[in-house]
Motif scaffolding. Sequence first.
Motif, mmCIF file in Angstrom:
data_model
loop_
_atom_site.group_PDB
_atom_site.id
_atom_site.type_symbol
_atom_site.label_atom_id
_atom_site.label_comp_id
_atom_site.label_asym_id
_atom_site.label_seq_id
_atom_site.Cartn_x
_atom_site.Cartn_y
_atom_site.Cartn_z
ATOM 1 N N UNK A 358 0.973 -1.045 -0.027
ATOM 2 C CA UNK A 358 -0.051 -0.043 0.060
ATOM 3 C C UNK A 358 0.923 1.331 -0.051
ATOM 4 N N UNK A 359 0.849 2.108 -0.839
ATOM 5 C CA UNK A 359 1.583 3.218 -1.024
ATOM 6 C C UNK A 359 1.557 4.289 -0.052
ATOM 7 N N UNK A 360 0.595 4.393 0.711
ATOM 8 C CA UNK A 360 0.225 5.284 1.901
ATOM 9 C C UNK A 360 0.582 4.501 3.292
ATOM 10 N N UNK A 361 0.565 3.245 3.440
ATOM 11 C CA UNK A 361 0.748 2.775 4.519
ATOM 12 C C UNK A 361 2.036 1.673 4.664
ATOM 13 N N UNK A 362 2.337 1.430 3.488
ATOM 14 C CA UNK A 362 3.480 0.214 3.459
ATOM 15 C C UNK A 362 3.146 -1.007 3.643
ATOM 16 N N UNK A 363 1.667 -1.346 4.004
ATOM 17 C CA UNK A 363 1.579 -2.603 4.227
ATOM 18 C C UNK A 363 1.469 -3.502 3.045
ATOM 19 N N UNK A 364 1.773 -4.840 3.336
ATOM 20 C CA UNK A 364 2.026 -5.557 2.224
ATOM 21 C C UNK A 364 0.506 -6.042 1.762
ATOM 22 N N UNK A 365 0.312 -6.134 0.297
ATOM 23 C CA UNK A 365 -0.868 -6.422 -0.067
ATOM 24 C C UNK A 365 -0.835 -8.104 -0.727
ATOM 25 N N UNK A 366 -2.204 -8.515 -0.940
ATOM 26 C CA UNK A 366 -2.260 -9.757 -1.340
ATOM 27 C C UNK A 366 -2.313 -10.061 -2.653
ATOM 28 N N UNK A 367 -2.673 -11.373 -3.122
ATOM 29 C CA UNK A 367 -2.601 -11.538 -4.418
ATOM 30 C C UNK A 367 -3.485 -10.611 -5.337
ATOM 31 N N UNK A 368 -3.348 -10.242 -6.426
ATOM 32 C CA UNK A 368 -4.035 -9.426 -7.282
ATOM 33 C C UNK A 368 -4.479 -8.024 -6.932
ATOM 34 N N UNK A 369 -4.063 -8.000 -5.675
ATOM 35 C CA UNK A 369 -4.423 -6.476 -4.828
ATOM 36 C C UNK A 369 -3.311 -5.425 -5.519
ATOM 37 N N UNK A 370 -3.955 -4.205 -6.082
ATOM 38 C CA UNK A 370 -2.965 -3.089 -6.782
ATOM 39 C C UNK A 370 -2.483 -2.359 -5.813
ATOM 40 N N UNK A 371 -0.968 -1.971 -6.074
ATOM 41 C CA UNK A 371 -0.604 -1.006 -4.795
ATOM 42 C C UNK A 371 0.968 -0.685 -5.616
ATOM 43 N N UNK A 372 1.703 -0.484 -4.683
ATOM 44 C CA UNK A 372 3.190 0.008 -5.299
ATOM 45 C C UNK A 372 4.143 -1.234 -5.177
ATOM 46 N N UNK A 373 4.674 -1.269 -6.378
ATOM 47 C CA UNK A 373 5.902 -2.492 -6.399
ATOM 48 C C UNK A 373 7.124 -1.986 -5.403
ATOM 49 N N UNK A 374 7.466 -2.828 -4.663
ATOM 50 C CA UNK A 374 8.728 -2.713 -3.666
ATOM 51 C C UNK A 374 9.508 -3.700 -4.033
ATOM 52 N N UNK A 375 11.083 -3.386 -4.043
ATOM 53 C CA UNK A 375 12.010 -4.346 -4.378
ATOM 54 C C UNK A 375 13.082 -4.336 -3.294
ATOM 55 N N UNK A 376 13.509 -5.660 -2.859
ATOM 56 C CA UNK A 376 14.672 -5.520 -1.781
ATOM 57 C C UNK A 376 15.503 -6.607 -2.548
ATOM 58 N N UNK A 377 16.813 -6.121 -2.432
ATOM 59 C CA UNK A 377 17.880 -6.716 -3.207
ATOM 60 C C UNK A 377 19.309 -5.947 -2.718
ATOM 61 N N UNK A 378 20.411 -6.952 -3.063
ATOM 62 C CA UNK A 378 21.721 -6.301 -2.639
ATOM 63 C C UNK A 378 22.169 -5.685 -3.917
ATOM 64 N N UNK A 413 2.816 -15.709 -8.953
ATOM 65 C CA UNK A 413 3.926 -15.010 -8.637
ATOM 66 C C UNK A 413 4.443 -13.928 -9.662
ATOM 67 N N UNK A 414 3.711 -13.763 -10.623
ATOM 68 C CA UNK A 414 4.000 -12.959 -11.872
ATOM 69 C C UNK A 414 3.674 -11.635 -11.668
ATOM 70 N N UNK A 415 4.655 -10.486 -11.868
ATOM 71 C CA UNK A 415 4.452 -9.115 -11.642
ATOM 72 C C UNK A 415 3.827 -8.728 -12.814
ATOM 73 N N UNK A 416 2.773 -7.592 -12.366
ATOM 74 C CA UNK A 416 2.130 -6.783 -13.651
ATOM 75 C C UNK A 416 2.408 -5.303 -13.224
ATOM 76 N N UNK A 417 2.756 -4.552 -14.289
ATOM 77 C CA UNK A 417 3.020 -3.176 -13.935
ATOM 78 C C UNK A 417 2.072 -2.581 -14.708
ATOM 79 N N UNK A 418 1.189 -2.181 -13.901
ATOM 80 C CA UNK A 418 -0.419 -1.897 -14.397
ATOM 81 C C UNK A 418 -0.544 -0.101 -14.587
ATOM 82 N N UNK A 419 0.404 0.649 -13.722
ATOM 83 C CA UNK A 419 0.185 2.082 -13.726
ATOM 84 C C UNK A 419 1.628 2.661 -13.082
ATOM 85 N N UNK A 420 1.709 3.854 -12.900
ATOM 86 C CA UNK A 420 2.709 4.620 -12.566
ATOM 87 C C UNK A 420 2.556 5.279 -11.422
ATOM 88 N N UNK A 421 2.813 5.009 -10.352
ATOM 89 C CA UNK A 421 2.437 6.063 -9.012
ATOM 90 C C UNK A 421 2.920 7.346 -9.124
#
Length: 530
Positions: A358-378, A413-421
Amino acid sequence: MIDPTSTVSSLLRTHATERPDDEALRFGDVRRTWSELDVRVRRLAAALRAEGIGPGDRVAVLDLNHPSCLELSLACAWIGAANAVVNFRLAPPEIVYVIGDARARLLLVGPEFAGAVGQMRDELGAVERVLHVGGEAGRSAGGTGIGTDEYEAFLAAHEPDTDPYDAGPGDCFVQLYTSGTTGFPKGAMLTHGAMLAHAAHVAADFELTPTDVVQVAMPLFHVGGTSYAFLALAQGARIVMARMPDPAALLDMVAAEGITHTFWAPALMGAMTQVPGAAERDYSSMRAISYGASPMPLPVMRASLALFGPKLHQVYGMTEACGVVSSLGPEDHGDPAVEHRLVSAGTPITGCTIEVRDPATGERLGTDEPGEIWVRTDQLMSGYWDKPEATAAAITPDGWLRSGDGGHIDADGYVYVTDRIKDMIVSGGENVYPAEIERVLAEHPSVGDVAVIGVPDDRWGEVPKACVVAAPGATVDPEELLVHARAHLASFKCPKTVDVLSELPRNPTGKILKKDLRAPFWAGRERSTV
């Protein structure tokens, strides 16, 4: 697998020691073995040190693709400095801004840009020396000698340096600029550790080995150029670099050089499918054709599949993560049973975790729920150069990168980029932020209100459109406004069309509803982004 404690410099020395006579780089008629590349980089490092450039300093390059840019990045890694590679497609005021923001002390300039740099030289306050790379084009430009090569003499005047800076994984050696929502570019600081992590992750998933041949086709100011070059360098694969992404020349290069891996933008691939005789060329050496950085129209995708076969990898990524974070592989491109996945960005690559929050709260969303894509990696950058607030807004305290892209993740587990925050427009592989364009258009006296949106384009994926309201008592001339934009912005950022409206749609709090402006243009489209 690459040792995570390695540095870019130590890897180059290893290749030069273990495989001194193997070819490392090819650029036109230029051939460099690993030992030759190593010596040149260390000569350049010595030359930079003689200029007083050291840890934390920035240098810059304004040129089409040339080995000197890669050598400069490697030399910066050796001495603890960083190479800020400038987007040569920017307008002069934007180039001045980027070089000034980086506080670059040395500027390498290709012959095509020597005249422009001469005109803006007085505005490049931090630049102590301009070094011209390449000579023939410079000498022919009015016979002034501007652009005559100085680079080779710069290297030859120094013995190879033998004292590398004690770099750590978090030290920046490449700084690539990405546009921002404030309307000004930001320098993403890419580090030894992040770049090598990206190289290791992509090599593992794309089966890249030291015996492979990597084509560097995209501009080095773009992460798809520089990171792809370092992907090959980290593995010890041979690099074949193109000065410009010419469709026919790149296709010819595949068979001539035995290219096994490459990265192309969708607009380039669309042009490739139209090259006369493209279907008669030999692509048998190719094992992985990556594409991304802009929307891929489905007709172009299908034409590319017909031309190249099941070798396509759609990739989704960002400069802030050194490049790729997810991939849609050949198996998904060629299976009619999962054709719906062609509009997805695939699944996370090795070493990357992707969640939708959720772009406002940072809460992780469920399957097919739209929100902001976050990435964690080295693979993440260390931050934006000299912009701590922007860094804090992009990277959370626990290490997640907020991409600014909207989307969802399906049950497989497929990522869909559907809009731009953040309303970013991706046009022909280039990131364009409406705020940059709006800032320029708002300066025109006829404009009272303005919003810029991305609209579909068969060639570039999408292009900017300006929606404007006239200032009180004024009349907007669309062509005059476009001329104003061209004088202040790079051509790819300029609106292609202007719509004059009586008012812009707003919500009760006064925010412009860009989704309402975009809706008529994207109606019936399967997706608006990649």
